[in-house]
Design a protein around this motif. Structure first.
Motif, short mmCIF file in Angstrom:
data_model
loop_
_atom_site.label_atom_id
_atom_site.label_comp_id
_atom_site.label_asym_id
_atom_site.label_seq_id
_atom_site.Cartn_x
_atom_site.Cartn_y
_atom_site.Cartn_z
N THR A 168 0.85 -1.18 0.00
CA THR A 168 0.00 0.00 0.00
C THR A 168 0.89 1.24 0.00
N LEU A 169 0.56 2.17 -0.86
CA LEU A 169 1.36 3.38 -0.95
C LEU A 169 1.01 4.37 0.16
N SER A 170 1.94 5.24 0.47
CA SER A 170 1.73 6.29 1.47
C SER A 170 1.43 7.61 0.77
N SER A 171 0.95 8.58 1.54
CA SER A 171 0.72 9.91 0.98
C SER A 171 2.02 10.52 0.47
N ASN A 172 3.11 10.28 1.17
CA ASN A 172 4.41 10.79 0.71
C ASN A 172 4.79 10.18 -0.64
N ASP A 173 4.52 8.88 -0.80
CA ASP A 173 4.78 8.23 -2.09
C ASP A 173 3.99 8.93 -3.21
N LEU A 174 2.70 9.12 -2.96
CA LEU A 174 1.80 9.60 -3.99
C LEU A 174 2.01 11.06 -4.34
N ALA A 175 2.66 11.80 -3.44
CA ALA A 175 2.95 13.21 -3.70
C ALA A 175 4.17 13.39 -4.61
N GLN A 176 4.91 12.32 -4.86
CA GLN A 176 6.07 12.40 -5.74
C GLN A 176 5.61 12.44 -7.20
N PRO A 177 6.24 13.28 -8.03
CA PRO A 177 5.78 13.45 -9.42
C PRO A 177 5.61 12.13 -10.19
N ARG A 178 6.53 11.17 -10.00
CA ARG A 178 6.43 9.91 -10.73
C ARG A 178 5.17 9.15 -10.35
N ARG A 179 4.90 9.06 -9.06
CA ARG A 179 3.70 8.34 -8.62
C ARG A 179 2.44 9.13 -8.94
N MET A 180 2.52 10.46 -8.84
CA MET A 180 1.36 11.27 -9.18
C MET A 180 0.99 11.09 -10.65
N ALA A 181 1.99 10.95 -11.50
CA ALA A 181 1.72 10.71 -12.92
C ALA A 181 1.00 9.37 -13.12
N GLN A 182 1.37 8.36 -12.33
CA GLN A 182 0.67 7.07 -12.41
C GLN A 182 -0.77 7.21 -11.95
N ALA A 198 -18.54 11.53 -15.47
CA ALA A 198 -17.71 10.36 -15.74
C ALA A 198 -17.62 9.49 -14.50
N LEU A 199 -17.16 8.26 -14.68
CA LEU A 199 -16.94 7.39 -13.53
C LEU A 199 -15.84 7.98 -12.66
N CYS A 200 -16.16 8.20 -11.39
CA CYS A 200 -15.19 8.72 -10.42
C CYS A 200 -15.12 7.77 -9.24
N HIS A 201 -13.95 7.71 -8.63
CA HIS A 201 -13.73 6.81 -7.50
C HIS A 201 -14.25 7.41 -6.20
N ASN A 202 -13.92 8.66 -5.94
CA ASN A 202 -14.45 9.46 -4.83
C ASN A 202 -13.94 9.09 -3.45
N ASP A 203 -12.90 8.27 -3.36
CA ASP A 203 -12.36 7.90 -2.06
C ASP A 203 -10.87 7.59 -2.20
N LEU A 204 -10.11 8.59 -2.64
CA LEU A 204 -8.72 8.37 -3.03
C LEU A 204 -7.75 8.49 -1.86
N LEU A 205 -8.00 7.68 -0.85
CA LEU A 205 -7.05 7.54 0.25
C LEU A 205 -5.79 6.85 -0.24
N ALA A 206 -4.67 7.15 0.41
CA ALA A 206 -3.43 6.47 0.04
C ALA A 206 -3.59 4.96 0.17
N ALA A 207 -4.36 4.51 1.16
CA ALA A 207 -4.54 3.08 1.39
C ALA A 207 -5.24 2.38 0.23
N ASN A 208 -5.85 3.14 -0.66
CA ASN A 208 -6.55 2.52 -1.80
C ASN A 208 -5.68 2.41 -3.05
#
Length: 304
Positions: free
Chosen positions: A101-115, A177-187
């Motif tokens: 499971t990714l962390s918020s710090n992971d997801l804030a990085q440009p590479r992961r944000m692009a994913q 459009a289809l939206c997830h609406n619960d974009l926690l890092a744990a997801n």
């Protein structure tokens, strides 16, 4: 006395004939705030088994919508494939992804944000036959459920609802459009085999504005202003992203308001061992700070 794992094994063998000849390895996964989740090993295959909670309809959860959304996301390669849907038992079973499971710090990085943006753009270009999702409708619904509880200061809530009305009135219209609406890092799960990112837990999905997914992501990862701009540039690929950044910042506040009220509702209805009161207070504190900030007023002025 049988354990929950034993009971689940027997229930799954009863409901899924193909599993009856096998001994199931059942491991509870910690961390769920709405449901109970399990990793189930059946011979050489691993499955993720989600037991839906009772009373989920008060939170706006529709299990059929969750199922259709998860199937759609699976077909797009965004989510693990659905294997079984046991509607009467509120059980959804998908492939199990071995990864972290990714962390918020992971997801804030440009590479992961692009994913993340790549995943969101895939779902935001599809419109399955599911009900709509509006954070503004959800906020009003939750408020009706908890307005007589002492957890949230009524005066502060009225100020937040006034801001919500302004945001709803000025938000740029986007194709639904289809939206997830619960974009926690744990997801977000990173596959250990190939560095592929998966998006899981679609119980709040619905047709809505992509701006909410972006604002919800920014809120849950606590992005800084430059990171919000990076998110907008990655997603919209335009030279002038200031209107988009303004919309993301406002929907970020709406996300926190939704979460504060969600925690208040969960405090009343959930049987899970989780401090929903603290969760609600933390998010409402964010809302109060935002309502009083110059940044929110500036964002409103850009769009109004």
């Amino acid at each position: 006395m049988t354990s929950l794992s034993d009971d689940l094994e027997q229930m799954l063998k009863t409901l899924i004939p193909a599993w009856r000849p096998h001994s199931l390895g059942v491991t509870k996964i910690s961390g769920g705030m709405t449901n109970e989740n399990f990793w189930v090993q059946v011979a050489e295959e691993a499955f993720f088994v989600r037991l839906g909670s009772e009373g989920a309809e008060q939170l706006g959860i529709d299990r059929d919508v969750e199922y259709v959304s998860t199937v759609t996301a699976g077909e797009l390669g965004v989510a693990p494939l659905v294997r079984y849907y046991l509607r009467d038992q509120r059980i959804l079973i998908t492939n199990y992804v071995v990864g972290r499971t990714l962390s918020s710090n992971d997801l804030a990085q440009p590479r992961r944000m692009a994913q993340v943006v790549e995943l969101l753009q895939k779902i935001h270009h599809t419109t399955p036959k599911v009900k709509s999702f509006s954070v503004f409708h959800v906020i009003r619904h939750y408020w009706e459920l908890v307005r007589n509880t002492p957890l949230i200061d009524r005066q502060a809530m009225e100020a937040a609802l006034t801001i919500a009305q302004r945001v709803e009135a000025c938000l740029p219209v986007q194709p639904s459009a289809l939206c997830h609406n619960d974009l926690l890092a744990a997801n977000f799960v990173l596959d250990s085999k190939d560095d592929r990112m998966w998006l899981v837990d679609w119980e709040y999905a619905g047709l809505g504005t992509p701006y909410f997914d972006l604002g919800n992501f920014a809120s849950n990862q606590q992005l800084l202003p430059p990171q919000e701009e990076t998110l907008a540039r990655l997603y919209f690929k335009e030279s002038d992203v200031q209107p988009h950044v303004a919309a993301i910042r406002l929907m970020r506040v709406m996300s926190d308001l939704r979460e504060a009220l969600w925690g208040s509702v969960q405090r009343l209805v959930s049987q899970l061992d989780f401090d929903f009161e603290q969760y609600a207070r933390r998010h409402f504190y964010r809302v109060q700070k935002a309502v009083q900030s110059a940044a929110v007023e500036q964002a409103l002025q850009i769009l109004e």
